[in-house]
Design a protein around this motif. Structure first.
Motif, short mmCIF file in Angstrom:
data_model
loop_
_atom_site.label_atom_id
_atom_site.label_comp_id
_atom_site.label_asym_id
_atom_site.label_seq_id
_atom_site.Cartn_x
_atom_site.Cartn_y
_atom_site.Cartn_z
N GLN A 1 2.02 6.58 -7.03
CA GLN A 1 0.90 7.36 -7.57
C GLN A 1 0.95 8.83 -7.16
O GLN A 1 0.14 9.62 -7.61
N ALA A 2 1.89 9.18 -6.32
CA ALA A 2 1.99 10.57 -5.86
C ALA A 2 2.37 11.46 -7.04
O ALA A 2 3.11 11.06 -7.94
N PRO A 3 1.81 12.67 -7.09
CA PRO A 3 2.15 13.59 -8.20
C PRO A 3 3.64 13.90 -8.21
O PRO A 3 4.27 14.07 -7.16
N GLN A 4 4.20 13.94 -9.41
CA GLN A 4 5.63 14.19 -9.57
C GLN A 4 5.87 15.68 -9.78
O GLN A 4 5.43 16.26 -10.77
N GLY A 5 6.55 16.30 -8.83
CA GLY A 5 6.90 17.71 -8.96
C GLY A 5 8.29 17.87 -9.57
O GLY A 5 8.95 16.89 -9.92
N ASN B 1 0.83 -1.22 0.00
CA ASN B 1 0.00 0.00 0.00
C ASN B 1 0.86 1.26 0.00
O ASN B 1 0.60 2.23 -0.71
N ILE B 2 1.89 1.25 0.83
CA ILE B 2 2.77 2.42 0.94
C ILE B 2 3.49 2.65 -0.39
O ILE B 2 3.56 3.78 -0.89
N LEU B 3 4.01 1.57 -0.98
CA LEU B 3 4.74 1.71 -2.24
C LEU B 3 3.81 2.19 -3.36
O LEU B 3 4.21 3.01 -4.21
#
Length: 222
Positions: free
Chosen positions: A13-17, A6-8
Motif C-alpha cells: 500500500q506504500a505510495p509508488q515513486g 501486516n508488513i507485506l
C-alpha cells in the motif's frame, strides 16, 4: 492477520515513486581516472611504476628486443642459479645466455621437491597492468600454471606497456573479460605480503620475496 502479513500489506500500500536511476558506473570511473591523472598512456605508465614501487615491487624498463639481456643481467645481479619459464618465452630465452633455464614441462607431482627447493626464480607473462593500484593481471593456464608466480622466491614478469590500463574496470572492458574469462584470474601487487601477525605488514611471507616487472615498450631503451 500475522505480523508478516501486516508488513507485506503496508509495503503493497506504500505510495509508488519513480524508479531510481541505475548508477553511472562508467561516468564515476571516468571521473576517478581523470582525478588520478591516468588518462593518457604516459601517465598510466608513470602511475603504474609509482604504485608498484609503493608495494615494494621493482620495474625495469626494457624493449621488446632486449628484454632477455636485461633479464640475464638481473639474474646475474641477484645470484639466480635456476630460472623457471613457460613455453611462450622458450625461444627468446634460448640465446639469452641465462644459466640454469628450466622449462615447466611436467606435472607438478613429477617434480614437486625440485620446484619448491631448487628453483630460484620464475618468469611469467602477464595479461596487463592496472595503473591505479600498480597491479599485474595474470591469467594462469596449462603452459604457465599458478605455481610459477607463487612458489619461486623471485618472480620476474613481462608486461607490455600498451596493456597498462587506468583501472580494473578499464582493463575488463578493453580485454573483454566477459567473453573469455579464465578459471583463475590473478591480481598481483608487489611481492607476497601479510598482516596477520600483530597487524604488522610483512613481505615475502607466503610467496615470492621479490617481484621484478620487465616493462616492455616500443621505444628501444639502453
Amino acid at each position: 492477520m500475522s505480523a508478516r502479513d501486516n508488513i507485506l500489506q503496508r509495503l503493497r500500500q506504500a505510495p509508488q515513486g519513480p524508479l531510481p536511476l541505475p548508477p553511472d558506473v562508467w561516468g564515476h570511473q571516468a571521473a576517478l581516472t581523470a582525478a588520478a591523472g591516468a588518462g593518457d598512456r604516459g601517465e598510466r605508465i608513470r602511475l603504474f611504476c609509482e604504485k608498484m614501487a609503493f608495494w615494494h615491487g621493482e620495474v625495469v624498463r626494457a624493449s621488446r628486443s632486449n628484454w632477455p639481456k636485461k633479464l640475464r643481467d638481473l639474474c646475474l645481479a641477484k645470484g639466480v642459479r635456476s630460472l623457471l619459464h613457460g613455453e611462450r618465452q622458450a625461444a627468446a630465452l634460448a640465446g639469452s645466455g641465462i644459466a640454469g633455464l628450466r622449462a615447466y614441462d611436467r606435472p607438478v607431482e613429477d617434480w614437486k621437491a625440485e620446484l619448491f627447493y631448487d628453483v630460484d626464480a620464475s618468469l611469467t607473462s602477464t595479461r596487463g597492468g592496472i595503473a591505479e593500484t600498480g597491479t599485474l593481471i595474470i591469467w594462469p593456464d596449462a603452459s604457465e600454471p599458478r605455481l610459477m608466480s607463487l612458489v619461486p622466491p623471485i618472480h620476474f614478469a613481462l608486461l607490455d606497456a600498451d596493456q597498462i590500463h587506468a583501472d580494473l574496470l578499464a582493463a575488463i572492458s578493453a580485454q573483454d573479460w566477459s567473453g573469455n574469462l579464465p578459471t583463475n584470474a590473478l591480481l598481483v601487487s608487489g611481492p607476497s605480503k601479510t598482516a596477520d601477525i600483530q597487524v604488522t605488514l610483512a613481505y615475502g611471507a607466503h610467496g615470492p620475496k621479490e617481484l621484478i616487472v620487465l616493462l616492455l615498450d616500443e621505444e628501444e631503451l639502453p
